[in-house]
Design a protein around this motif. Structure first.
Motif, short mmCIF file in Angstrom:
data_model
loop_
_atom_site.label_atom_id
_atom_site.label_comp_id
_atom_site.label_asym_id
_atom_site.label_seq_id
_atom_site.Cartn_x
_atom_site.Cartn_y
_atom_site.Cartn_z
N ASN A 165 -16.85 36.11 36.90
CA ASN A 165 -16.86 37.31 36.07
C ASN A 165 -17.75 38.40 36.67
O ASN A 165 -17.50 39.59 36.44
N ASP A 191 -10.80 31.24 27.94
CA ASP A 191 -10.85 32.38 27.02
C ASP A 191 -10.08 32.06 25.74
O ASP A 191 -10.52 32.35 24.62
N ASN A 209 -8.54 36.73 35.03
CA ASN A 209 -7.79 35.49 35.22
C ASN A 209 -6.31 35.76 35.46
O ASN A 209 -5.58 34.86 35.89
N VAL A 263 -16.44 37.81 27.96
CA VAL A 263 -16.23 36.60 28.76
C VAL A 263 -15.31 36.85 29.97
O VAL A 263 -14.67 35.93 30.46
N ASP A 293 -16.24 29.83 28.39
CA ASP A 293 -16.27 30.98 27.47
C ASP A 293 -16.65 30.59 26.04
O ASP A 293 -17.31 31.38 25.33
N ASP A 326 -10.41 37.92 29.32
CA ASP A 326 -9.33 37.96 30.31
C ASP A 326 -8.51 36.66 30.22
O ASP A 326 -8.49 35.87 31.15
CA CA Z 1 -12.94 34.47 30.92
#
Ligand code: CA
Ligand code: RIB
Length: 320
Positions: A171, A16, A40, A125, A246, A11
């Motif tokens: 998450n 990330d 996110n 992630v 991540d 995301d």
């Molecule tokens: Ca993430």
């Protein structure tokens, strides 16, 4: 040696993007698919960002658009105060020419796993909605996946319990029902939670050195992390720099020896004030908790050699 075939479910998101850069630059990785998920940012934002990263990093893997919200209920407001309004620390973005794969993320995951039985490592992630939907589409794929590495959750080790509530990590609380399905499936699973990701901090000096020594990639990491690091220091979560969430999951996939784990089945709480809490029943501890019975044991990371991990990140970017 065959390269590790990786599907990255993400995301993006500042951390990330840092993790995707590590995958794109590591010579032992064959990135075969990237799937976006809300988190996110909205699904429009995270998919746009994944496509931007594809053209910026120059990888060939398809990017597929994923879930817009959790299995149950609605998506919560994206954390712009952490990742910026655009999800990438408010850096200026160029026009995006890369286009998404026509398939939904869950279908791409199924197709890639079916095409490479026993060979695919999934690194997830973000919210685990896409993985839960892939299992729904094809309930046998969990047995065909080589390994699943998840960044998510918190188990109270090293003093880390949650970053959204006192017991819930982002998450997981973003889709607890999906996480409980995913942790109950048969794929060999490792959870890389706050217990270890909050132990690996990129200081301002570390990021400055990357910007100096790792070419355009290092400058890019410095640009996207400015806003993000300020969130962590201004809220007192770090005294200097940013935790490397991540990328820790990517590091586990390539260097599990950096980590120590405990094993056991994990459940995820839905509802009430513990919504989104992850609870491990350690394998060797006797109890009467039937709710964990019949669930597979997973690895839960409880320790990390953060110096080795941070050196690995730096070396991967500087030598590529
Ligand atoms: Ca993430
Ligand atoms: O709690 C940290 C996680 O939440 C990371 O994956 C970050 O990108 C956000 O999604």
């Amino acid at each position: 040696m065959a390269r590790l075939k990786v599907i990255f479910d993400t995301d993006p998101g500042v951390d990330d993007a840092m993790a995707l850069l590590l995958l794109a630059r590591h010579p032992d990785v064959e990135l075969i698919g990237v799937t976006s998920c809300f988190g996110n940012g909205s699904i429009d934002t995270t998919t746009r960002n994944a496509l931007f990263l594809k053209q910026r990093f120059g990888f060939a893997a398809p990017v597929a658009r994923g879930a817009a919200g959790p299995l149950v209920g609605d998506a919560s407001e994206p954390p712009a105060f952490v990742h910026g309004d655009n999800g990438l620390g408010n850096i200026a973005l160029p026009p995006i020419t890369a286009v998404a794969d026509p398939r939904p993320a869950a279908q791409l995951i199924v197709d890639l796993v079916r095409a490479n039985p026993g060979q695919v490592t999934i690194i997830a992630v973000g919210r685990m909605t896409n993985l839960a939907l892939a299992l729904k589409l094809d309930p046998q794929i969990d047995a065909l996946v080589k390994a699943l590495v998840v960044m998510g959750g918190a188990f109270g080790r090293n003093g880390h319990t949650g970053n959204v509530t006192p017991v819930a990590e982002a998450n997981i609380i973003g889709d607890p029902a999906a996480a409980d399905i995913v942790f109950g499936a048969r794929w060999p699973t490792t959870i890389v939670g706050l217990d270890v990701t909050m132990q690996s901090i990129m200081t301002a000096a570390y990021v400055e050195a990357l910007a100096r020594d790792a070419g355009e990639d290092g400058k890019f990491v410095a640009a996207i992390t400015d806003f993000y690091a300020n969130f962590y220091t201004s809220t007192g979560q770090t005294s200097d720099g940013l935790p490397v969430h991540d990328s820790s999951a990517v590091a586990y996939a390539l260097h599990p020896e950096f980590f120590t784990v405990e094993r056991g089945p994990v459940r995820v709480i839905s509802g009430g004030i513990a919504h989104g809490q992850t609870i491990l029943r350690p394998e060797k501890k006797f109890d009467h908790a039937a709710d964990w019975n019949g669930r597979p044991s997973v690895n839960v990371c409880v320790g990390v050699d953060s110096a080795a991990f941070l050196a690995f990140y730096r070396e991967t970017l500087t030598r590529s």
